[in-house]
Scaffold this motif. Structure first.
Motif, PDB file in Angstrom:
ATOM      1  N   VAL A  60      -4.014   8.010   8.088  1.00 35.88           N
ATOM      2  CA  VAL A  60      -4.481   6.791   7.434  1.00 35.88           C
ATOM      3  C   VAL A  60      -5.916   6.417   7.813  1.00 35.88           C
ATOM      4  O   VAL A  60      -6.464   5.446   7.278  1.00 35.88           O
ATOM      5  CB  VAL A  60      -3.549   5.603   7.721  1.00 35.88           C
ATOM      6  CG1 VAL A  60      -2.112   5.952   7.361  1.00 35.88           C
ATOM      7  CG2 VAL A  60      -3.642   5.149   9.169  1.00 35.88           C
ATOM      8  N   LYS A  61      -6.508   7.154   8.718  1.00 36.11           N
ATOM      9  CA  LYS A  61      -7.883   6.853   9.128  1.00 36.11           C
ATOM     10  C   LYS A  61      -8.824   6.883   7.931  1.00 36.11           C
ATOM     11  O   LYS A  61      -8.756   7.775   7.096  1.00 36.11           O
ATOM     12  CB  LYS A  61      -8.350   7.864  10.179  1.00 36.11           C
ATOM     13  CG  LYS A  61      -7.823   7.610  11.564  1.00 36.11           C
ATOM     14  CD  LYS A  61      -8.338   8.651  12.550  1.00 36.11           C
ATOM     15  CE  LYS A  61      -7.770   8.424  13.936  1.00 36.11           C
ATOM     16  NZ  LYS A  61      -8.196   9.478  14.887  1.00 36.11           N
ATOM     17  N   PRO A  84       0.907   8.504  -2.806  1.00 31.53           N
ATOM     18  CA  PRO A  84       2.378   8.561  -2.833  1.00 31.53           C
ATOM     19  C   PRO A  84       2.983   8.862  -1.461  1.00 31.53           C
ATOM     20  O   PRO A  84       4.070   8.384  -1.148  1.00 31.53           O
ATOM     21  CB  PRO A  84       2.654   9.689  -3.828  1.00 31.53           C
ATOM     22  CG  PRO A  84       1.505   9.612  -4.786  1.00 31.53           C
ATOM     23  CD  PRO A  84       0.310   9.267  -3.921  1.00 31.53           C
ATOM     24  N   ALA A  85       2.265   9.621  -0.638  1.00 31.02           N
ATOM     25  CA  ALA A  85       2.764   9.945   0.700  1.00 31.02           C
ATOM     26  C   ALA A  85       2.840   8.720   1.604  1.00 31.02           C
ATOM     27  O   ALA A  85       3.472   8.773   2.666  1.00 31.02           O
ATOM     28  CB  ALA A  85       1.865  11.000   1.348  1.00 31.02           C
ATOM     29  N   GLY A 116      11.154  -5.168   8.168  1.00 32.12           N
ATOM     30  CA  GLY A 116      10.556  -4.144   7.312  1.00 32.12           C
ATOM     31  C   GLY A 116      10.204  -4.670   5.934  1.00 32.12           C
ATOM     32  O   GLY A 116      10.839  -5.586   5.419  1.00 32.12           O
ATOM     33  N   THR A 117       9.170  -4.079   5.368  1.00 34.25           N
ATOM     34  CA  THR A 117       8.771  -4.404   4.006  1.00 34.25           C
ATOM     35  C   THR A 117       8.453  -3.097   3.287  1.00 34.25           C
ATOM     36  O   THR A 117       7.776  -2.231   3.831  1.00 34.25           O
ATOM     37  CB  THR A 117       7.565  -5.372   3.993  1.00 34.25           C
ATOM     38  OG1 THR A 117       7.260  -5.751   2.655  1.00 34.25           O
ATOM     39  CG2 THR A 117       6.328  -4.785   4.657  1.00 34.25           C
ATOM     40  N   GLN A 118       8.957  -2.960   2.069  1.00 43.52           N
ATOM     41  CA  GLN A 118       8.842  -1.693   1.344  1.00 43.52           C
ATOM     42  C   GLN A 118       7.484  -1.577   0.661  1.00 43.52           C
ATOM     43  O   GLN A 118       7.014  -2.516   0.004  1.00 43.52           O
ATOM     44  CB  GLN A 118       9.952  -1.580   0.296  1.00 43.52           C
ATOM     45  CG  GLN A 118       9.905  -0.317  -0.539  1.00 43.52           C
ATOM     46  CD  GLN A 118      10.216   0.934   0.262  1.00 43.52           C
ATOM     47  OE1 GLN A 118      11.058   0.916   1.165  1.00 43.52           O
ATOM     48  NE2 GLN A 118       9.539   2.032  -0.068  1.00 43.52           N
ATOM     49  N   VAL A 119       6.901  -0.406   0.800  1.00 44.77           N
ATOM     50  CA  VAL A 119       5.677  -0.058   0.083  1.00 44.77           C
ATOM     51  C   VAL A 119       5.965   1.184  -0.748  1.00 44.77           C
ATOM     52  O   VAL A 119       6.417   2.196  -0.206  1.00 44.77           O
ATOM     53  CB  VAL A 119       4.513   0.218   1.049  1.00 44.77           C
ATOM     54  CG1 VAL A 119       3.314   0.788   0.294  1.00 44.77           C
ATOM     55  CG2 VAL A 119       4.121  -1.054   1.789  1.00 44.77           C
ATOM     56  N   THR A 120       5.734   1.087  -2.037  1.00 47.30           N
ATOM     57  CA  THR A 120       5.973   2.209  -2.940  1.00 47.30           C
ATOM     58  C   THR A 120       4.699   2.503  -3.719  1.00 47.30           C
ATOM     59  O   THR A 120       4.145   1.610  -4.358  1.00 47.30           O
ATOM     60  CB  THR A 120       7.113   1.903  -3.917  1.00 47.30           C
ATOM     61  OG1 THR A 120       8.301   1.584  -3.179  1.00 47.30           O
ATOM     62  CG2 THR A 120       7.383   3.107  -4.812  1.00 47.30           C
ATOM     63  N   VAL A 121       4.253   3.746  -3.635  1.00 53.03           N
ATOM     64  CA  VAL A 121       3.026   4.164  -4.316  1.00 53.03           C
ATOM     65  C   VAL A 121       3.400   5.230  -5.333  1.00 53.03           C
ATOM     66  O   VAL A 121       3.933   6.272  -4.978  1.00 53.03           O
ATOM     67  CB  VAL A 121       1.989   4.712  -3.323  1.00 53.03           C
ATOM     68  CG1 VAL A 121       0.691   5.031  -4.055  1.00 53.03           C
ATOM     69  CG2 VAL A 121       1.734   3.714  -2.202  1.00 53.03           C
ATOM     70  N   SER A 122       3.097   4.963  -6.575  1.00 48.07           N
ATOM     71  CA  SER A 122       3.424   5.905  -7.635  1.00 48.07           C
ATOM     72  C   SER A 122       2.181   6.676  -8.057  1.00 48.07           C
ATOM     73  O   SER A 122       1.069   6.169  -8.012  1.00 48.07           O
ATOM     74  CB  SER A 122       4.017   5.171  -8.826  1.00 48.07           C
ATOM     75  OG  SER A 122       3.115   4.191  -9.296  1.00 48.07           O
ATOM     76  N   SER A 123       2.406   7.902  -8.513  1.00 46.12           N
ATOM     77  CA  SER A 123       1.278   8.763  -8.907  1.00 46.12           C
ATOM     78  C   SER A 123       0.898   8.539 -10.352  1.00 46.12           C
ATOM     79  O   SER A 123       1.612   7.899 -11.108  1.00 46.12           O
ATOM     80  CB  SER A 123       1.635  10.226  -8.676  1.00 46.12           C
ATOM     81  OG  SER A 123       2.793  10.557  -9.389  1.00 46.12           O
TER      82      SER A 123
END
Length: 123
Positions: A60-61, A84-85, A116-123
């Motif tokens: 993440v840097k 997405p990763a 916890g909190t959900q993070v979803t990244v779509s392509s």
């Protein structure tokens, strides 16, 4: 007992940004963010010690940053250029253990955890 309240998760497209917030009920020596994707172990993302020292995972840097509001005992994770990763459940953690300065991304150094909190990244 330290209570942690997270907010800011959500769904974004690849390349988007999100900001996560974690408010602690009292001041702690260190705070950080960890994440866990389905089928994977929980991993350290970014942590901050009260003296301002920060540590980021290599993955993440350059994309994620941390800021703190010490008056509110709140830690923010600013996530940019999301991929997405990066999809995972993100957990806030806090600790009063000095080990978190020596080994900042080690899960075992942190005593208190948020829901916890959900993070979803779509392509």
């Amino acid at each position: 007992e330290v209570q942690l309240a997270e907010s800011g998760g959500g769904s974004v497209q690849s390349g988007g940004s999100l900001r996560l917030s974690c408010a602690a009920s009292i001041h702690t020596y260190s705070m950080g963010w960890f994440r866990q994707a389905p089928g994977k172990e929980r991993e350290g993302v970014a942590t901050a010690v009260s003296d301002g020292t920060t540590k980021f995972a290599d993955s993440v840097k350059g994309r994620f940053t941390i800021s703190q509001d010490n008056a509110k005992n709140t830690l923010y994770l600013h996530m940019n250029s999301l991929e997405p990763a990066d999809t995972a459940m993100y957990y806030c953690a806090a600790s009063n253990d000095f080990i978190t300065k020596i080994d900042p991304l080690r899960r075992g150094g942190f005593t208190y955890w948020g829901q916890g909190t959900q993070v979803t990244v779509s392509s």
